[in-house]
Design a protein around this motif. Structure first.
Motif, PDB file in Angstrom:
ATOM      1  N   LEU A 142       0.834  -1.208   0.000  1.00 40.46           N
ATOM      2  CA  LEU A 142       0.000   0.000   0.000  1.00 40.46           C
ATOM      3  C   LEU A 142       0.867   1.255   0.000  1.00 40.46           C
ATOM      4  N   ARG A 143       1.923   1.266   0.776  1.00 42.79           N
ATOM      5  CA  ARG A 143       2.809   2.450   0.805  1.00 42.79           C
ATOM      6  C   ARG A 143       3.471   2.670  -0.548  1.00 42.79           C
ATOM      7  N   ARG A 144       3.834   1.572  -1.217  1.00 41.56           N
ATOM      8  CA  ARG A 144       4.468   1.703  -2.535  1.00 41.56           C
ATOM      9  C   ARG A 144       3.487   2.265  -3.562  1.00 41.56           C
ATOM     10  N   LEU A 145       2.189   2.092  -3.298  1.00 38.75           N
ATOM     11  CA  LEU A 145       1.157   2.587  -4.218  1.00 38.75           C
ATOM     12  C   LEU A 145       0.623   3.952  -3.803  1.00 38.75           C
ATOM     13  N   GLY A 146       1.217   4.528  -2.776  1.00 36.96           N
ATOM     14  CA  GLY A 146       0.788   5.858  -2.348  1.00 36.96           C
ATOM     15  C   GLY A 146      -0.391   5.862  -1.407  1.00 36.96           C
ATOM     16  N   ALA A 147      -0.720   4.704  -0.831  1.00 36.77           N
ATOM     17  CA  ALA A 147      -1.836   4.609   0.111  1.00 36.77           C
ATOM     18  C   ALA A 147      -1.310   4.135   1.448  1.00 36.77           C
ATOM     19  N   LEU A 148      -1.881   4.619   2.506  1.00 34.23           N
ATOM     20  CA  LEU A 148      -1.477   4.209   3.841  1.00 34.23           C
ATOM     21  C   LEU A 148      -2.442   3.161   4.363  1.00 34.23           C
ATOM     22  N   PRO A 175      -8.530   4.284  -1.252  1.00 31.58           N
ATOM     23  CA  PRO A 175      -8.376   5.738  -1.351  1.00 31.58           C
ATOM     24  C   PRO A 175      -6.926   6.164  -1.127  1.00 31.58           C
ATOM     25  N   THR A 176      -6.527   7.239  -1.779  1.00 33.24           N
ATOM     26  CA  THR A 176      -5.220   7.867  -1.557  1.00 33.24           C
ATOM     27  C   THR A 176      -5.461   9.357  -1.391  1.00 33.24           C
ATOM     28  N   GLU A 177      -4.389  10.127  -1.251  1.00 35.27           N
ATOM     29  CA  GLU A 177      -4.542  11.572  -1.091  1.00 35.27           C
ATOM     30  C   GLU A 177      -4.999  12.238  -2.382  1.00 35.27           C
ATOM     31  N   THR A 178      -4.866  11.552  -3.508  1.00 35.18           N
ATOM     32  CA  THR A 178      -5.296  12.128  -4.794  1.00 35.18           C
ATOM     33  C   THR A 178      -6.501  11.344  -5.322  1.00 35.18           C
ATOM     34  N   VAL A 179      -6.271  10.414  -6.249  1.00 40.61           N
ATOM     35  CA  VAL A 179      -7.384   9.645  -6.808  1.00 40.61           C
ATOM     36  C   VAL A 179      -7.361   8.235  -6.221  1.00 40.61           C
ATOM     37  N   PRO A 180      -8.517   7.581  -6.139  1.00 37.37           N
ATOM     38  CA  PRO A 180      -8.527   6.203  -5.651  1.00 37.37           C
ATOM     39  C   PRO A 180      -7.713   5.295  -6.565  1.00 37.37           C
ATOM     40  N   VAL A 181      -7.181   4.243  -5.996  1.00 37.83           N
ATOM     41  CA  VAL A 181      -6.403   3.267  -6.744  1.00 37.83           C
ATOM     42  C   VAL A 181      -7.138   1.929  -6.710  1.00 37.83           C
TER      43      VAL A 181
END
Length: 432
Positions: A142-148, A175-181
């Motif tokens: 998840l961290r590598r994909l920009g999600a916590l 969800p991420t800080e920008t767009v969902p993944v």
């Protein structure tokens, strides 16, 4: 015009039809004494002490039955597995191992007087083959994909499960800080990152695909990911311009070099294995269909199998092409899910698309495979330089219909025997 009471009576009748077919199947397979408990929503709900709906079934005759279910209360997912008496010990070992960690897998007995009837139940996180890759996703991916990762169970909201195929794959929106993944976790690892390289090749050829966010380390743990995009897929209403553009994109895919690793003969052998496996499963589920299934298998082998004529030079094909593999945003499109790319007749992708359109509207089928979207797709394909014959499209549509004839049972359709019958009849019509 149907009334609410008429609809309710129809639903009740369909439930009786499905229950009778499930019980007949369970009676023919006494090697799995708990089979009926994992095929019936009411029985499984009573066993678990909560209301659930079975959404997916994987049945191995005389060996095991595994189902995915969704809780009607909170919408969360889980799985249930029953097997032959001699394998109950393996289920106990998995449950004991689970209890030593966080718990999650439990064994329940529908009938205390018959100890050989055991059902193992667990959450997605304890799906045994998926568990290692899901844990790596939680702890590292998840961290590598920009999600916590969430503080609690990482599949709880705001993460949403989109698709769950037990012991195969999980697709979730994170969800991420920008767009969902959208993250797909599969049992099968892509150690060589072939999928990542394929996506890069497709992009370099101008194919409208989504960017791959996962890196080779993610791929080695069965994980791929793309940003959320679009307003749905091509299966929705309208979208004629999008279907035309999808046809153009498909022609461009077929025009690409299949690559040094392509092996048309190996792909053909796999095709024949799929036909024979489907024949075996359908005749097991519905023995009364043996004669038409045998006839259909023979026709398909003659038309598209190893003994059939080569209609066109094999090309790189999507391998699982259908309207739900084309995301849309107005006229713009993105093609997704290249997990089954193979080398085959170009008509295979168009026939696959046409078959799924027929399945979506069985009452509207005509003399050839597909409907309005298939017509638009084909127009775009041909205008972009693609060449297929209607006979080829119909043959490959029959192939896809046959393979999908198991899906009504797997997906717990309200009257799966009737739906399976329709698949077989329609396929025979197209390949007569």
């Amino acid at each position: 015009m149907s009334t609410p009471q008429g609809q309710r009576l129809q639903e009740e009748w369909l439930q009786v039809q499905r229950r009778d077919a499930d019980r007949a199947l369970a009676a023919r397979d006494p090697r799995i004494p708990g089979l009926n408990w994992v095929l019936d929503d009411e029985l499984l709900s009573g066993l678990l002490g909560e209301s659930v709906q079975i959404i997916r079934t994987r049945y191995k005759p005389h060996t095991s039955a595994l189902v995915a279910f969704r809780r009607t209360g909170n919408g969360s997912y889980g799985w249930a597995l029953t097997t032959t008496p001699e394998h109950v010990g393996k289920l106990q070992q998995r449950a004991d191992s689970s209890q030593k960690r966080d718990g999650g897998i439990r064994l329940v007995q529908p009938d205390r007087q018959h100890g050989d009837v055991v059902v193992a139940v667990g959450p997605i996180e304890e799906d045994w083959p998926l568990r290692p890759n899901l844990r790596w996703l939680r702890d590292h991916g998840l961290r590598r994909l920009g999600a916590l990762p969430a503080a609690g169970r990482f599949l709880d909201p705001p993460v949403s499960v989109l698709r769950y195929n037990p012991e195969r794959r999980l697709v979730a929106r994170v969800p991420t800080e920008t767009v969902p993944v959208v993250v797909k976790t599969a049992v099968q690892a892509d150690v060589a990152a072939a999928g990542l390289r394929l996506r890069q090749r497709l992009q370099s050829h101008g194919i409208p695909v989504l960017p791959e966010l996962a890196d080779p380390e993610c791929a080695a743990h069965g994980i791929s990911a793309s940003p959320g995009w679009g307003q749905g897929d091509l299966g929705g209403g309208g979208n004629d311009p999008a279907a035309y553009r999808a046809g153009q994109a498909l022609a461009a895919i077929h025009g690409m070099n299949a690559g040094a690793g392509a092996d048309p003969m190996a792909d053909m052998e796999d095709l024949v294995r799929q036909l024979m496996a489907t024949r075996s499963m359908i005749t097991c589920l519905l023995p009364g269909l043996e004669a038409p299934v045998d006839a259909l298998t023979g026709r398909l082998l003659a038309a598209v199998g190893a003994d059939g004529p080569r209609r066109q030079q094999p090309v790189m094909v999507h391998g699982d092409f259908s309207a739900d593999q084309v995301l849309v945003d107005g006229p713009a499109i993105r093609i997704i899910d290249f997990d089954r790319v193979t080398t085959s007749d170009p008509a295979r992708d168009l026939g696959s698309f046409a078959a799924v359109e027929d399945i979506a509207d069985p009452a509207g089928v005509g003399p050839v495979a597909g409907g309005p979207k298939t017509a638009q797709l084909t127009a775009g394909y041909r205008d972009a330089g693609g060449h297929v014959t209607q006979a080829g499209v119909d043959s490959w549509a029959a192939f896809r219909l046959f393979l999908n004839s198991v899906d009504p049972f797997r997906n717990r359709a309200s009257d799966w025997p009737a739906d399976t019958n329709w698949h077989i009849r329609r396929a025979l019509e197209l390949i007569a």
